[in-house]
Design an enzyme around this catalytic site. Structure first.
Site, PDB file in Angstrom:
ATOM      1  CG  ASN A 167      -6.353  -0.900   1.218  1.00  0.00           C
ATOM      2  OD1 ASN A 167      -5.685  -0.429   0.298  1.00  0.00           O
ATOM      3  ND2 ASN A 167      -5.810  -1.383   2.324  1.00  0.00           N
ATOM      4  CG  HIS A 194      -3.073   3.475   2.346  1.00  0.00           C
ATOM      5  ND1 HIS A 194      -3.550   3.084   1.126  1.00  0.00           N
ATOM      6  CD2 HIS A 194      -3.119   2.365   3.151  1.00  0.00           C
ATOM      7  CE1 HIS A 194      -3.864   1.791   1.178  1.00  0.00           C
ATOM      8  NE2 HIS A 194      -3.612   1.346   2.392  1.00  0.00           N
ATOM      9  CB  CYS A 249      -0.952   0.004   1.178  1.00  0.00           C
ATOM     10  SG  CYS A 249      -2.112  -1.358   1.115  1.00  0.00           S
TER      11      CYS A 249
HETATM   12  N1  ACO Z   1     -18.276  -9.014   8.614  1.00  0.00           N
HETATM   13  C1  ACO Z   1     -18.803  -9.312   9.809  1.00  0.00           C
HETATM   14  N2  ACO Z   1     -18.059  -9.577  10.894  1.00  0.00           N
HETATM   15  C2  ACO Z   1     -16.722  -9.555  10.756  1.00  0.00           C
HETATM   16  C3  ACO Z   1     -16.102  -9.262   9.523  1.00  0.00           C
HETATM   17  C4  ACO Z   1     -16.948  -8.995   8.428  1.00  0.00           C
HETATM   18  N3  ACO Z   1     -16.452  -8.690   7.200  1.00  0.00           N
HETATM   19  N4  ACO Z   1     -14.767  -9.332   9.696  1.00  0.00           N
HETATM   20  C5  ACO Z   1     -14.539  -9.639  10.973  1.00  0.00           C
HETATM   21  N5  ACO Z   1     -15.730  -9.786  11.619  1.00  0.00           N
HETATM   22  C6  ACO Z   1     -15.971 -10.110  13.011  1.00  0.00           C
HETATM   23  C7  ACO Z   1     -14.832 -10.854  13.670  1.00  0.00           C
HETATM   24  O1  ACO Z   1     -14.909 -12.228  13.404  1.00  0.00           O
HETATM   25  C8  ACO Z   1     -15.066 -10.540  15.123  1.00  0.00           C
HETATM   26  O2  ACO Z   1     -16.083 -11.377  15.604  1.00  0.00           O
HETATM   27  P1  ACO Z   1     -16.038 -11.935  17.124  1.00  0.00           P
HETATM   28  O3  ACO Z   1     -16.105 -10.733  18.006  1.00  0.00           O
HETATM   29  O4  ACO Z   1     -17.249 -12.809  17.182  1.00  0.00           O
HETATM   30  O5  ACO Z   1     -14.745 -12.677  17.238  1.00  0.00           O
HETATM   31  C9  ACO Z   1     -15.618  -9.103  15.102  1.00  0.00           C
HETATM   32  O6  ACO Z   1     -16.074  -8.892  13.756  1.00  0.00           O
HETATM   33  C10 ACO Z   1     -14.615  -8.056  15.451  1.00  0.00           C
HETATM   34  O7  ACO Z   1     -13.425  -8.312  14.705  1.00  0.00           O
HETATM   35  P2  ACO Z   1     -12.172  -7.383  14.845  1.00  0.00           P
HETATM   36  O8  ACO Z   1     -11.064  -7.932  14.026  1.00  0.00           O
HETATM   37  O9  ACO Z   1     -11.929  -7.111  16.297  1.00  0.00           O
HETATM   38  O10 ACO Z   1     -12.747  -6.041  14.173  1.00  0.00           O
HETATM   39  P3  ACO Z   1     -12.054  -4.653  14.070  1.00  0.00           P
HETATM   40  O11 ACO Z   1     -12.925  -3.610  14.616  1.00  0.00           O
HETATM   41  O12 ACO Z   1     -10.613  -4.697  14.517  1.00  0.00           O
HETATM   42  O13 ACO Z   1     -12.027  -4.408  12.483  1.00  0.00           O
HETATM   43  C11 ACO Z   1     -10.606  -4.551  10.550  1.00  0.00           C
HETATM   44  C12 ACO Z   1     -11.340  -5.317  11.650  1.00  0.00           C
HETATM   45  C13 ACO Z   1     -11.634  -3.782   9.733  1.00  0.00           C
HETATM   46  C14 ACO Z   1      -9.880  -5.543   9.666  1.00  0.00           C
HETATM   47  C15 ACO Z   1      -9.641  -3.555  11.204  1.00  0.00           C
HETATM   48  O14 ACO Z   1      -8.835  -4.220  12.154  1.00  0.00           O
HETATM   49  C16 ACO Z   1      -8.736  -2.894  10.186  1.00  0.00           C
HETATM   50  O15 ACO Z   1      -9.176  -2.117   9.363  1.00  0.00           O
HETATM   51  N6  ACO Z   1      -7.415  -3.147  10.238  1.00  0.00           N
HETATM   52  C17 ACO Z   1      -6.488  -2.554   9.315  1.00  0.00           C
HETATM   53  C18 ACO Z   1      -6.583  -3.260   8.014  1.00  0.00           C
HETATM   54  C19 ACO Z   1      -5.704  -2.624   6.976  1.00  0.00           C
HETATM   55  O16 ACO Z   1      -5.457  -1.460   7.036  1.00  0.00           O
HETATM   56  N7  ACO Z   1      -5.247  -3.417   6.024  1.00  0.00           N
HETATM   57  C20 ACO Z   1      -4.510  -2.962   4.920  1.00  0.00           C
HETATM   58  C21 ACO Z   1      -3.155  -2.437   5.250  1.00  0.00           C
HETATM   59  S1  ACO Z   1      -2.339  -1.757   3.940  1.00  0.00           S
HETATM   60  C22 ACO Z   1      -1.606  -2.893   2.876  1.00  0.00           C
HETATM   61  O17 ACO Z   1      -0.437  -2.862   2.690  1.00  0.00           O
HETATM   62  C23 ACO Z   1      -2.379  -3.914   2.128  1.00  0.00           C
END
Ligand code: ACO
Length: 317
Positions: free
Chosen positions: A274, A244, A111
């Site tokens: 993203n 980003h 990214c």
């Molecule tokens: N739909 C429904 N529920 C979901 C989904 C989904 N798509 N994805 C995860 N959940 C659930 C999980 O299973 C979890 O359930 P549980 O409580 O029963 O265990 C719950 O939602 C909470 O999950 P978390 O991982 O704690 O959710 P969080 O609020 O942290 O959000 C996310 C997750 C969106 C991935 C966040 O952590 C994030 O955006 N992280 C950064 C990601 C990122 O920036 N990636 C790219 C980097 S750049 C690159 O180089 C590619």
């Protein structure tokens, strides 16, 4: 010698996948995705590839700059989803644009690909090794997603963006500063499950979302502070902030910690999700008129990506 942006272009696939289009079996919802990430839809490649999207974005950027491809003697393309293992996607773009001079190569910084590509192109232009560059970010993450993993597949989209940079003497406008970093000790937080030299295939994206989230919040803030300090600026001097687009909540945290208000920050993750290396030029395109309106306006680009990689760029136009 300064590297001056003179044209910007973007391209996305035709097919749009809205949050409600995910199959019921994925057990996700528009509500969850929108609230946790700000994403409402993304574009997904069908017959398009990373190279065709990059070429379309490059053509749009050249049109906007009002120059022909003959003037380009450098292409630096950020991608981790190239069309082939080799050659570089940048040389496919070179071929598509009928350019047979200069040099074209890819950089792999996930990214942060566009910011890394800008940093490299700027060094070439400033040293007189090239006169006019196409800096491109293009990725098709749809090809490396595990479409059964709801925690990652809803987050990404495909797209491309390109900026034309021209070397100009006797100007204080253009790319003023850039700084890029990496720290491989975090590589396992965001990685694909394979590669040419390991499994023999590309693998799929695996991510520890919360670790990535925390790192992105920290590095955005650190990079912005460093850029402001090094350029003797305060947040009030920033006319446009282009972060980003990984998660709207990460950007909101940056806005809170820096005190910058939403009018000066480009957020378009709702439209594109993203898009990895394409994310920053797509977000910049949202503010294209303001960016090119002149008057010494300061635009700051901030990136974080797999590796981890991160970086910042200050452009004054
Ligand atoms: N739909 C429904 N529920 C979901 C989904 C989904 N798509 N994805 C995860 N959940 C659930 C999980 O299973 C979890 O359930 P549980 O409580 O029963 O265990 C719950 O939602 C909470 O999950 P978390 O991982 O704690 O959710 P969080 O609020 O942290 O959000 C996310 C997750 C969106 C991935 C966040 O952590 C994030 O955006 N992280 C950064 C990601 C990122 O920036 N990636 C790219 C980097 S750049 C690159 O180089 C590619």
């Amino acid at each position: 010698m300064n590297s001056v942006p003179i044209g910007l272009g973007i391209a996305t696939p035709k097919k749009c996948l809205k949050n409600n289009d995910f199959p019921p079996g994925l057990a996700t919802s528009d509500e969850w995705i929108t609230q946790r990430t700000g994403i409402r839809q993304r574009y997904v490649a069908d017959d398009e590839t990373t190279a065709t999207l990059a070429t379309a974005a490059a053509r749009n950027a050249l049109d906007h700059a009002g120059i022909s491809s003959e003037e380009i003697d450098l292409i630096v393309l950020g991608t981790v989803t190239g069309d082939y293992t080799f050659p570089a996607t940048a040389v496919i773009v070179q071929k598509n644009l009928n350019i047979t001079k200069g040099v074209a190569f890819d950089v792999n910084a996930a990214c942060s690909g566009f910011v890394f590509a800008l940093d490299v192109a700027d060094a070439y232009l400033k040293q007189g090794k090239a006169t006019c560059a196409l800096v491109i970010g293009s990725d098709t993450f749809s090809k490396i997603l595990d479409w059964t993993d709801r925690s990652s597949c809803v987050l990404f989209g495909d797209g491309a963006g390109a900026l034309v940079l021209q070397a100009r003497k006797n100007t204080d406008r253009g790319l003023i500063s850039s700084k890029i970093y990496s720290d491989g000790s975090h590589m396992d937080h965001l990685i694909t499950t394979g590669g040419v030299s390991t499994t023999g295939n590309s693998g799929v994206v695996k991510m520890r979302g919360q670790e990535v989230f925390k790192f992105a919040v920290e590095k955005f803030s650190e990079s912005l502070d460093e850029l402001l300090k090094n350029n003797d600026m305060t947040i009030n001097d920033v006319d446009l902030l282009i972060p980003h687009q990984a998660n709207a909540r990460i950007i909101h945290k940056l806005m809170e910690s820096s005190g910058i208000e939403k009018e000066r920050v480009s957020i378009n993750i709702d439209k594109y999700a993203n898009t990895s290396a394409a994310s920053i030029p797509l977000a910049l395109h949202e503010r294209k008129n303001a960016f090119f309106s002149g008057g010494g306006r300061n635009t700051v680009l901030l990136s974080v990506g797999a590796g981890f990689t991160w970086g910042s760029v200050l452009i004054r136009l």
